[in-house]
Design an enzyme around this catalytic site. Structure first.
Site, PDB file in Angstrom:
ATOM      1  N   PRO A   1       1.071  -1.267  -0.060  1.00 51.85           N
ATOM      2  CA  PRO A   1       0.054  -0.135  -0.006  1.00 51.85           C
ATOM      3  C   PRO A   1       0.877   1.194  -0.129  1.00 51.85           C
ATOM      4  O   PRO A   1       1.932   1.155   0.832  1.00 51.85           O
ATOM      5  CB  PRO A   1      -0.710  -0.260   1.347  1.00 51.85           C
TER       6      PRO A   1
ATOM      7  N   THR B   1       0.569   5.564  -0.144  1.00 54.69           N
ATOM      8  CA  THR B   1      -0.005   6.766  -0.258  1.00 54.69           C
ATOM      9  C   THR B   1       0.440   7.649  -1.547  1.00 54.69           C
ATOM     10  O   THR B   1       1.597   7.841  -1.240  1.00 54.69           O
ATOM     11  CB  THR B   1      -0.001   7.496   1.235  1.00 54.69           C
TER      12      THR B   1
ATOM     13  N   HIS C   1      -5.309  -1.259   8.470  1.00 51.17           N
ATOM     14  CA  HIS C   1      -3.757  -0.747   8.658  1.00 51.17           C
ATOM     15  C   HIS C   1      -3.535  -0.520  10.045  1.00 51.17           C
ATOM     16  O   HIS C   1      -4.217   0.286  10.905  1.00 51.17           O
ATOM     17  CB  HIS C   1      -3.944   0.736   8.119  1.00 51.17           C
TER      18      HIS C   1
ATOM     19  N   ASN D   1       2.564   1.471  11.461  1.00 51.93           N
ATOM     20  CA  ASN D   1       3.135   2.613  11.309  1.00 51.93           C
ATOM     21  C   ASN D   1       2.704   3.841  12.114  1.00 51.93           C
ATOM     22  O   ASN D   1       2.787   5.118  11.883  1.00 51.93           O
ATOM     23  CB  ASN D   1       2.841   3.101   9.708  1.00 51.93           C
TER      24      ASN D   1
ATOM     25  N   TYR E   1      -0.304   4.853  13.330  1.00 54.70           N
ATOM     26  CA  TYR E   1      -1.540   5.175  13.364  1.00 54.70           C
ATOM     27  C   TYR E   1      -2.446   5.003  14.239  1.00 54.70           C
ATOM     28  O   TYR E   1      -1.952   4.137  15.166  1.00 54.70           O
ATOM     29  CB  TYR E   1      -2.032   5.100  11.800  1.00 54.70           C
TER      30      TYR E   1
ATOM     31  N   ARG F   1      -2.096  -5.307   8.714  1.00 55.61           N
ATOM     32  CA  ARG F   1      -0.852  -4.956   8.556  1.00 55.61           C
ATOM     33  C   ARG F   1      -0.310  -4.335   9.849  1.00 55.61           C
ATOM     34  O   ARG F   1      -1.042  -3.818  10.572  1.00 55.61           O
ATOM     35  CB  ARG F   1      -0.728  -3.860   7.532  1.00 55.61           C
TER      36      ARG F   1
ATOM     37  N   ASN G   1       6.410   7.513  12.914  1.00 50.23           N
ATOM     38  CA  ASN G   1       5.494   8.577  13.446  1.00 50.23           C
ATOM     39  C   ASN G   1       5.694   8.524  14.992  1.00 50.23           C
ATOM     40  O   ASN G   1       4.582   8.482  15.684  1.00 50.23           O
ATOM     41  CB  ASN G   1       4.000   8.353  12.933  1.00 50.23           C
TER      42      ASN G   1
ATOM     43  N   ARG H   1      13.588  -2.649   9.508  1.00 49.40           N
ATOM     44  CA  ARG H   1      14.784  -1.787   9.016  1.00 49.40           C
ATOM     45  C   ARG H   1      14.185  -0.611   7.967  1.00 49.40           C
ATOM     46  O   ARG H   1      14.913   0.491   7.827  1.00 49.40           O
ATOM     47  CB  ARG H   1      15.644  -2.856   8.095  1.00 49.40           C
TER      48      ARG H   1
ATOM     49  N   GLY I   1      12.301  -2.849   2.337  1.00 53.63           N
ATOM     50  CA  GLY I   1      13.797  -3.076   1.619  1.00 53.63           C
ATOM     51  C   GLY I   1      14.151  -4.424   0.988  1.00 53.63           C
ATOM     52  O   GLY I   1      15.488  -4.724   0.944  1.00 53.63           O
TER      53      GLY I   1
ATOM     54  N   GLY J   1       7.239  -1.656  -2.142  1.00 55.77           N
ATOM     55  CA  GLY J   1       6.657  -0.605  -2.400  1.00 55.77           C
ATOM     56  C   GLY J   1       7.549   0.409  -3.185  1.00 55.77           C
ATOM     57  O   GLY J   1       6.887   0.858  -4.482  1.00 55.77           O
ATOM     58  N   ARG J   2       8.547   1.007  -2.832  1.00 54.84           N
ATOM     59  CA  ARG J   2       9.205   2.051  -3.547  1.00 54.84           C
ATOM     60  C   ARG J   2       9.621   1.681  -4.924  1.00 54.84           C
ATOM     61  O   ARG J   2       9.262   2.547  -5.955  1.00 54.84           O
ATOM     62  CB  ARG J   2      10.405   2.571  -2.850  1.00 54.84           C
TER      63      ARG J   2
END
Ligand code: FNR
Length: 375
Positions: free
Chosen positions: A25, A27, A181, A184, A186, A233, A241, A273, A307, A328-329
Protein backbone atom coordinates in the site's frame (compact mmCIF):
# COMPACT_ATOMS: atom_id res chain seq x y z
CA UNK A 1 13.83 -17.56 -15.06
CA UNK A 2 14.94 -15.74 -11.92
CA UNK A 3 13.62 -16.13 -8.41
CA UNK A 4 11.68 -19.40 -8.64
CA UNK A 5 10.25 -19.09 -5.14
CA UNK A 6 8.98 -15.55 -5.63
CA UNK A 7 7.48 -16.56 -8.95
CA UNK A 8 5.59 -19.58 -7.73
CA UNK A 9 1.82 -19.57 -7.28
CA UNK A 10 0.14 -18.88 -3.95
CA UNK A 11 -3.43 -19.06 -2.74
CA UNK A 12 -4.44 -16.12 -0.54
CA UNK A 13 -7.94 -16.56 0.81
CA UNK A 14 -10.00 -17.63 -2.21
CA UNK A 15 -7.58 -16.06 -4.69
CA UNK A 16 -5.11 -18.06 -6.71
CA UNK A 17 -2.17 -15.72 -7.33
CA UNK A 18 0.31 -16.49 -10.09
CA UNK A 19 3.26 -15.22 -8.06
CA UNK A 20 4.17 -13.96 -4.60
CA UNK A 21 5.20 -10.41 -5.38
CA UNK A 22 2.66 -8.06 -3.81
CA UNK A 23 2.28 -4.33 -4.40
CA UNK A 24 2.54 -2.67 -0.96
CA UNK A 25 0.00 0.00 0.00
CA UNK A 26 1.39 3.38 -1.07
CA UNK A 27 -0.11 6.77 -0.24
CA UNK A 28 0.32 8.99 -3.30
CA UNK A 29 -2.02 11.93 -2.50
CA UNK A 30 -3.48 12.25 -5.95
CA UNK A 31 -7.22 11.89 -5.35
CA UNK A 32 -9.70 14.43 -6.74
CA UNK A 33 -10.38 17.49 -4.59
CA UNK A 34 -12.43 18.33 -2.71
CA UNK A 35 -14.28 14.99 -3.05
CA UNK A 36 -11.19 12.90 -2.14
CA UNK A 37 -12.51 10.37 -4.63
CA UNK A 38 -10.15 8.38 -6.88
CA UNK A 39 -10.12 9.67 -10.45
CA UNK A 40 -9.18 8.25 -13.88
CA UNK A 41 -5.47 9.01 -13.33
CA UNK A 42 -5.53 6.76 -10.26
CA UNK A 43 -7.22 3.96 -12.22
CA UNK A 44 -4.53 4.21 -14.88
CA UNK A 45 -1.76 3.99 -12.25
CA UNK A 46 -3.16 0.87 -10.62
CA UNK A 47 -3.98 -0.79 -13.95
CA UNK A 48 -0.35 -0.30 -15.05
CA UNK A 49 0.72 -2.33 -12.00
CA UNK A 50 -1.87 -5.11 -12.34
CA UNK A 51 -0.76 -6.97 -15.38
CA UNK A 52 0.76 -10.09 -13.95
CA UNK A 53 -1.80 -11.85 -11.80
CA UNK A 54 -0.52 -10.65 -8.46
CA UNK A 55 -2.03 -8.97 -5.40
CA UNK A 56 -2.23 -5.19 -5.11
CA UNK A 57 -2.97 -3.57 -1.78
CA UNK A 58 -4.39 -0.17 -2.62
CA UNK A 59 -3.25 2.84 -0.64
CA UNK A 60 -4.44 3.58 2.88
CA UNK A 61 -7.89 5.15 2.72
CA UNK A 62 -9.53 6.79 5.73
CA UNK A 63 -12.91 5.44 6.81
CA UNK A 64 -13.89 8.73 8.45
CA UNK A 65 -13.36 12.44 7.83
CA UNK A 66 -11.38 12.57 11.11
CA UNK A 67 -9.00 9.92 9.76
CA UNK A 68 -6.90 12.15 7.47
CA UNK A 69 -3.56 13.79 8.10
CA UNK A 70 -2.53 14.63 4.53
CA UNK A 71 -4.04 16.36 1.51
CA UNK A 72 -5.32 14.50 -1.55
CA UNK A 73 -5.63 11.13 0.17
CA UNK A 74 -8.60 9.12 -1.13
CA UNK A 75 -11.38 8.28 1.32
CA UNK A 76 -13.78 5.37 1.49
CA UNK A 77 -16.77 6.88 3.29
CA UNK A 78 -18.79 8.77 0.63
CA UNK A 79 -20.70 7.55 -2.41
CA UNK A 80 -18.48 9.56 -4.72
CA UNK A 81 -15.39 7.93 -3.24
CA UNK A 82 -16.92 4.47 -3.67
CA UNK A 83 -17.72 5.30 -7.30
CA UNK A 84 -14.16 6.51 -7.85
CA UNK A 85 -12.71 3.36 -6.32
CA UNK A 86 -15.05 1.24 -8.49
CA UNK A 87 -13.33 2.61 -11.60
CA UNK A 88 -9.93 1.74 -10.13
CA UNK A 89 -11.04 -1.79 -9.25
CA UNK A 90 -12.62 -2.34 -12.67
CA UNK A 91 -9.41 -1.24 -14.39
CA UNK A 92 -7.34 -3.63 -12.24
CA UNK A 93 -9.75 -6.53 -12.76
CA UNK A 94 -9.69 -5.93 -16.52
CA UNK A 95 -5.92 -6.62 -16.35
CA UNK A 96 -6.37 -9.75 -14.23
CA UNK A 97 -5.20 -8.25 -10.93
CA UNK A 98 -6.50 -8.92 -7.43
CA UNK A 99 -6.89 -5.78 -5.33
CA UNK A 100 -7.51 -5.21 -1.62
CA UNK A 101 -8.12 -1.80 -0.05
CA UNK A 102 -6.23 -0.70 3.05
CA UNK A 103 -8.59 0.85 5.63
CA UNK A 104 -7.10 3.69 7.65
CA UNK A 105 -7.49 6.15 10.48
CA UNK A 106 -4.43 8.26 11.28
CA UNK A 107 -5.44 9.19 14.84
CA UNK A 108 -2.93 11.70 16.23
CA UNK A 109 -0.82 11.78 13.03
CA UNK A 110 -2.91 14.70 11.83
CA UNK A 111 -3.40 18.40 12.37
CA UNK A 112 -6.53 20.38 13.22
CA UNK A 113 -6.37 21.97 9.75
CA UNK A 114 -7.40 18.58 8.31
CA UNK A 115 -10.12 17.94 10.87
CA UNK A 116 -13.82 18.68 10.45
CA UNK A 117 -14.54 22.02 12.14
CA UNK A 118 -10.84 22.56 12.88
CA UNK A 119 -11.09 20.24 15.91
CA UNK A 120 -8.08 18.54 17.44
CA UNK A 121 -7.12 15.13 16.03
CA UNK A 122 -8.35 12.17 18.08
CA UNK A 123 -6.20 9.49 19.68
CA UNK A 124 -6.31 6.95 22.50
CA UNK A 125 -4.79 9.52 24.87
CA UNK A 126 -3.81 13.17 24.89
CA UNK A 127 -0.18 12.34 24.13
CA UNK A 128 1.38 14.34 21.31
CA UNK A 129 3.91 13.08 18.83
CA UNK A 130 7.41 14.22 19.81
CA UNK A 131 8.17 17.85 18.87
CA UNK A 132 11.27 16.52 17.11
CA UNK A 133 8.94 15.35 14.34
CA UNK A 134 7.12 17.96 12.30
CA UNK A 135 3.98 17.83 10.22
CA UNK A 136 2.42 20.00 7.56
CA UNK A 137 -0.85 21.90 7.89
CA UNK A 138 -3.48 21.83 5.16
CA UNK A 139 -2.04 25.08 3.79
CA UNK A 140 1.51 23.77 3.77
CA UNK A 141 3.09 25.22 6.94
CA UNK A 142 5.60 23.02 8.76
CA UNK A 143 4.56 22.81 12.41
CA UNK A 144 4.85 20.61 15.50
CA UNK A 145 2.10 18.08 16.11
CA UNK A 146 -0.70 19.18 18.42
CA UNK A 147 -1.77 17.38 21.54
CA UNK A 148 -4.64 15.17 20.37
CA UNK A 149 -7.96 14.76 22.12
CA UNK A 150 -8.44 11.43 23.86
CA UNK A 151 -11.42 9.50 22.51
CA UNK A 152 -14.19 8.91 25.04
CA UNK A 153 -14.95 5.25 25.66
CA UNK A 154 -18.42 5.94 24.28
CA UNK A 155 -16.88 7.12 20.97
CA UNK A 156 -14.92 3.94 20.29
CA UNK A 157 -17.86 1.89 18.95
CA UNK A 158 -18.27 4.66 16.37
CA UNK A 159 -14.68 4.12 15.21
CA UNK A 160 -15.28 0.37 14.90
CA UNK A 161 -18.52 1.03 13.00
CA UNK A 162 -16.69 3.38 10.62
CA UNK A 163 -14.25 0.59 9.79
CA UNK A 164 -17.21 -1.77 9.30
CA UNK A 165 -18.83 0.74 6.93
CA UNK A 166 -15.49 1.24 5.17
CA UNK A 167 -15.33 -2.53 4.67
CA UNK A 168 -18.86 -2.49 3.24
CA UNK A 169 -18.00 0.42 0.98
CA UNK A 170 -14.91 -1.39 -0.28
CA UNK A 171 -17.15 -4.33 -1.13
CA UNK A 172 -19.59 -2.03 -2.93
CA UNK A 173 -16.65 -0.68 -4.95
CA UNK A 174 -15.83 -4.22 -6.07
CA UNK A 175 -12.57 -4.79 -4.15
CA UNK A 176 -11.46 -8.36 -3.54
CA UNK A 177 -10.83 -7.80 0.15
CA UNK A 178 -9.61 -5.32 2.74
CA UNK A 179 -6.49 -4.83 4.83
CA UNK A 180 -6.69 -3.24 8.27
CA UNK A 181 -3.90 -0.68 8.74
CA UNK A 182 -2.58 -1.54 12.17
CA UNK A 183 0.94 -0.27 11.48
CA UNK A 184 3.21 2.79 11.29
CA UNK A 185 2.04 4.69 14.36
CA UNK A 186 -1.53 5.35 13.17
CA UNK A 187 -4.69 5.03 15.26
CA UNK A 188 -4.79 1.26 15.75
CA UNK A 189 -1.09 1.14 16.59
CA UNK A 190 -1.54 4.11 18.93
CA UNK A 191 -3.97 1.93 20.87
CA UNK A 192 -1.63 -1.07 20.77
CA UNK A 193 1.40 0.68 22.19
CA UNK A 194 1.90 1.90 25.74
CA UNK A 195 3.71 5.11 24.78
CA UNK A 196 0.57 6.47 23.08
CA UNK A 197 -2.11 4.63 25.08
CA UNK A 198 -2.50 5.74 28.70
CA UNK A 199 -6.16 4.76 28.93
CA UNK A 200 -7.68 3.27 32.02
CA UNK A 201 -10.81 1.81 30.38
CA UNK A 202 -11.11 -1.56 28.62
CA UNK A 203 -9.04 -0.22 25.68
CA UNK A 204 -5.97 0.61 27.77
CA UNK A 205 -3.65 -0.89 30.35
CA UNK A 206 -2.50 -4.45 29.69
CA UNK A 207 -1.73 -5.90 26.27
CA UNK A 208 -5.09 -7.64 26.13
CA UNK A 209 -6.89 -4.32 26.50
CA UNK A 210 -4.56 -2.43 24.16
CA UNK A 211 -5.15 -5.07 21.47
CA UNK A 212 -8.92 -4.80 21.83
CA UNK A 213 -9.50 -2.12 19.20
CA UNK A 214 -7.48 -4.08 16.61
CA UNK A 215 -9.55 -7.18 17.38
CA UNK A 216 -12.88 -5.36 17.26
CA UNK A 217 -12.07 -3.64 13.97
CA UNK A 218 -10.78 -6.87 12.43
CA UNK A 219 -13.89 -8.69 13.62
CA UNK A 220 -16.12 -5.99 12.09
CA UNK A 221 -14.34 -6.35 8.73
CA UNK A 222 -14.69 -10.13 8.96
CA UNK A 223 -18.43 -9.80 9.53
CA UNK A 224 -18.64 -7.94 6.23
CA UNK A 225 -16.17 -9.93 4.14
CA UNK A 226 -15.57 -13.29 5.76
CA UNK A 227 -12.17 -13.83 7.34
CA UNK A 228 -10.44 -15.16 4.25
CA UNK A 229 -10.77 -11.81 2.47
CA UNK A 230 -9.44 -9.69 5.36
CA UNK A 231 -5.75 -9.02 6.03
CA UNK A 232 -4.05 -7.13 8.85
CA UNK A 233 -0.88 -5.04 8.63
CA UNK A 234 1.37 -4.60 11.66
CA UNK A 235 4.80 -3.07 12.24
CA UNK A 236 6.32 -4.54 15.39
CA UNK A 237 9.66 -2.90 16.23
CA UNK A 238 8.76 -0.02 13.86
CA UNK A 239 9.47 3.59 14.79
CA UNK A 240 7.36 5.50 12.25
CA UNK A 241 5.44 8.53 13.49
CA UNK A 242 6.97 8.34 16.97
CA UNK A 243 5.80 4.77 17.55
CA UNK A 244 7.68 1.98 19.27
CA UNK A 245 6.80 -0.32 22.15
CA UNK A 246 9.53 -0.68 24.77
CA UNK A 247 9.15 -4.46 24.73
CA UNK A 248 7.34 -5.42 21.52
CA UNK A 249 7.59 -9.21 21.85
CA UNK A 250 4.85 -9.83 24.43
CA UNK A 251 2.50 -7.25 22.90
CA UNK A 252 2.79 -8.49 19.34
CA UNK A 253 2.88 -12.15 20.33
CA UNK A 254 -0.43 -11.60 22.08
CA UNK A 255 -1.94 -9.55 19.26
CA UNK A 256 -0.92 -12.11 16.63
CA UNK A 257 -2.03 -15.07 18.71
CA UNK A 258 -5.43 -13.46 19.14
CA UNK A 259 -5.70 -13.09 15.34
CA UNK A 260 -4.69 -16.72 14.70
CA UNK A 261 -8.08 -18.36 15.28
CA UNK A 262 -9.91 -15.92 13.00
CA UNK A 263 -8.71 -17.49 9.73
CA UNK A 264 -7.58 -14.25 8.06
CA UNK A 265 -6.41 -14.06 4.44
CA UNK A 266 -2.97 -12.97 5.64
CA UNK A 267 -0.88 -11.06 8.13
CA UNK A 268 1.36 -8.38 6.63
CA UNK A 269 4.50 -7.01 8.31
CA UNK A 270 6.61 -3.96 7.69
CA UNK A 271 10.17 -4.93 8.49
CA UNK A 272 11.64 -2.56 11.10
CA UNK A 273 14.70 -1.84 8.95
CA UNK A 274 12.48 0.15 6.59
CA UNK A 275 10.25 1.76 9.23
CA UNK A 276 9.44 5.30 8.11
CA UNK A 277 10.40 4.68 4.47
CA UNK A 278 7.51 6.89 3.43
CA UNK A 279 9.29 9.95 4.82
CA UNK A 280 12.96 9.38 4.13
CA UNK A 281 15.53 6.91 2.91
CA UNK A 282 16.00 4.78 5.99
CA UNK A 283 17.85 1.58 6.66
CA UNK A 284 17.72 1.02 10.39
CA UNK A 285 20.70 -1.15 11.26
CA UNK A 286 20.90 -4.00 13.72
CA UNK A 287 17.15 -4.28 14.14
CA UNK A 288 15.21 -7.53 14.48
CA UNK A 289 13.36 -9.09 11.58
CA UNK A 290 9.61 -9.16 12.14
CA UNK A 291 9.06 -12.12 9.84
CA UNK A 292 11.82 -14.19 11.44
CA UNK A 293 10.61 -13.45 14.98
CA UNK A 294 6.90 -13.88 14.39
CA UNK A 295 6.72 -16.58 11.70
CA UNK A 296 6.55 -19.22 14.42
CA UNK A 297 3.68 -17.35 16.11
CA UNK A 298 1.48 -16.70 13.06
CA UNK A 299 -0.33 -19.70 11.63
CA UNK A 300 -1.55 -18.28 8.32
CA UNK A 301 -0.21 -16.66 5.17
CA UNK A 302 2.53 -14.15 5.97
CA UNK A 303 3.47 -11.22 3.75
CA UNK A 304 6.52 -9.15 4.61
CA UNK A 305 7.63 -5.78 3.23
CA UNK A 306 10.52 -3.43 3.64
CA UNK A 307 13.74 -3.04 1.74
CA UNK A 308 13.49 -6.27 -0.23
CA UNK A 309 15.23 -6.99 -3.51
CA UNK A 310 14.48 -9.89 -5.82
CA UNK A 311 17.29 -11.86 -4.17
CA UNK A 312 16.29 -11.23 -0.57
CA UNK A 313 12.60 -11.78 -1.37
CA UNK A 314 13.28 -15.11 -3.01
CA UNK A 315 15.55 -16.15 -0.14
CA UNK A 316 12.95 -15.18 2.49
CA UNK A 317 10.32 -17.32 0.79
CA UNK A 318 12.76 -20.19 0.24
CA UNK A 319 13.68 -20.11 3.94
CA UNK A 320 10.01 -20.20 4.94
CA UNK A 321 10.19 -16.80 6.69
CA UNK A 322 7.35 -15.42 4.56
CA UNK A 323 4.89 -16.68 1.96
CA UNK A 324 4.90 -13.50 -0.14
CA UNK A 325 6.85 -10.24 -0.26
CA UNK A 326 5.39 -6.78 -0.79
CA UNK A 327 7.38 -4.12 -2.64
CA UNK A 328 6.75 -0.42 -2.21
CA UNK A 329 9.19 2.13 -3.53
CA UNK A 330 10.49 0.17 -6.50
CA UNK A 331 6.93 -0.64 -7.56
CA UNK A 332 6.37 3.11 -7.83
CA UNK A 333 9.06 3.47 -10.49
CA UNK A 334 8.64 0.06 -12.15
CA UNK A 335 5.02 -0.54 -13.12
CA UNK A 336 6.04 -3.91 -14.58
CA UNK A 337 8.15 -4.88 -11.56
CA UNK A 338 7.27 -8.61 -11.53
CA UNK A 339 8.17 -8.92 -15.19
CA UNK A 340 11.46 -7.07 -14.73
CA UNK A 341 12.57 -9.11 -11.73
CA UNK A 342 11.58 -12.37 -13.33
CA UNK A 343 13.44 -11.60 -16.52
CA UNK A 344 16.40 -9.85 -14.92
CA UNK A 345 15.76 -6.51 -16.63
CA UNK A 346 17.22 -3.38 -15.02
CA UNK A 347 15.09 -1.37 -12.59
CA UNK A 348 14.25 2.31 -12.95
CA UNK A 349 15.20 4.28 -9.81
CA UNK A 350 12.38 6.13 -8.04
CA UNK A 351 12.18 9.85 -7.48
CA UNK A 352 11.13 10.66 -3.92
CA UNK A 353 10.23 14.25 -4.88
CA UNK A 354 7.18 12.96 -6.79
CA UNK A 355 5.97 10.39 -4.23
CA UNK A 356 3.27 12.62 -2.77
CA UNK A 357 0.83 14.78 -4.69
CA UNK A 358 0.86 16.11 -8.22
CA UNK A 359 -0.34 14.62 -11.46
CA UNK A 360 1.11 12.03 -13.86
CA UNK A 361 4.75 13.00 -13.35
CA UNK A 362 6.35 10.36 -11.15
CA UNK A 363 3.04 8.48 -11.09
CA UNK A 364 1.86 7.12 -14.43
CA UNK A 365 4.82 8.21 -16.56
CA UNK A 366 7.32 5.55 -15.42
CA UNK A 367 7.51 3.33 -18.50
CA UNK A 368 7.40 -0.43 -18.66
CA UNK A 369 10.70 -1.96 -19.73
CA UNK A 370 11.11 -1.99 -23.49
CA UNK A 371 13.21 -4.95 -24.53
CA UNK A 372 13.49 -3.60 -28.03
CA UNK A 373 14.77 -0.16 -27.10
CA UNK A 374 18.47 0.47 -27.75
CA UNK A 375 20.43 0.30 -24.49
C1 FNR B 1 4.39 3.94 2.18
N1 FNR B 1 4.03 2.93 3.10
C2 FNR B 1 2.71 2.75 3.42
N2 FNR B 1 2.33 1.77 4.28
C3 FNR B 1 1.04 1.51 4.54
O1 FNR B 1 0.73 0.58 5.29
N3 FNR B 1 0.07 2.26 3.94
C4 FNR B 1 0.33 3.28 3.09
O2 FNR B 1 -0.58 3.91 2.55
C5 FNR B 1 1.71 3.58 2.86
N4 FNR B 1 2.08 4.63 2.07
C6 FNR B 1 3.39 4.79 1.67
C7 FNR B 1 3.73 5.75 0.71
C8 FNR B 1 5.02 5.86 0.24
C9 FNR B 1 5.34 6.85 -0.82
C10 FNR B 1 6.03 5.01 0.78
C11 FNR B 1 7.44 5.07 0.28
C12 FNR B 1 5.72 4.07 1.75
C13 FNR B 1 5.01 1.88 3.46
C14 FNR B 1 5.12 0.86 2.33
O3 FNR B 1 3.91 0.12 2.20
C15 FNR B 1 6.27 -0.15 2.55
O4 FNR B 1 6.04 -0.88 3.72
C16 FNR B 1 7.62 0.56 2.65
O5 FNR B 1 7.79 1.44 1.54
C17 FNR B 1 8.79 -0.42 2.65
O6 FNR B 1 8.82 -1.19 1.47
P1 FNR B 1 9.89 -0.87 0.29
O7 FNR B 1 9.57 0.48 -0.24
O8 FNR B 1 11.25 -0.94 0.94
O9 FNR B 1 9.68 -1.98 -0.70
Amino acid sequence: MNFPHLFSPLKVGPYQLRHRLVMAPLTRMRAARPSLAPRPLNAEYYAQRATQGGLIIAEASPVLATGFGNPGVPGIYTEQQVDGWRSVVNAVHAKGGVIFLQLWHVGRVSHSSFQPGGALPVAPSAVPISPDLKTMTADGKVVAYETPRALLTSEIPGIVEAFRQGARNAMAAGFDGVEIHGANGYLIEQFLQSRSNLRTDQYGGGIENRSRLLREITQAAIEVWGANRVGVRLSPYGVANDSGEADPMPLYTHAIQSLNPLGLAYLHFIEPRSSGAGRAEVDHQNVPSAMVLFRPVWKGILISAGGFTGDTADAAIAAGHADAIAFGRIFISNPDLPHRLQRGFPLTPYNRATFYGGEEKGYTDYPAYDEMAPA
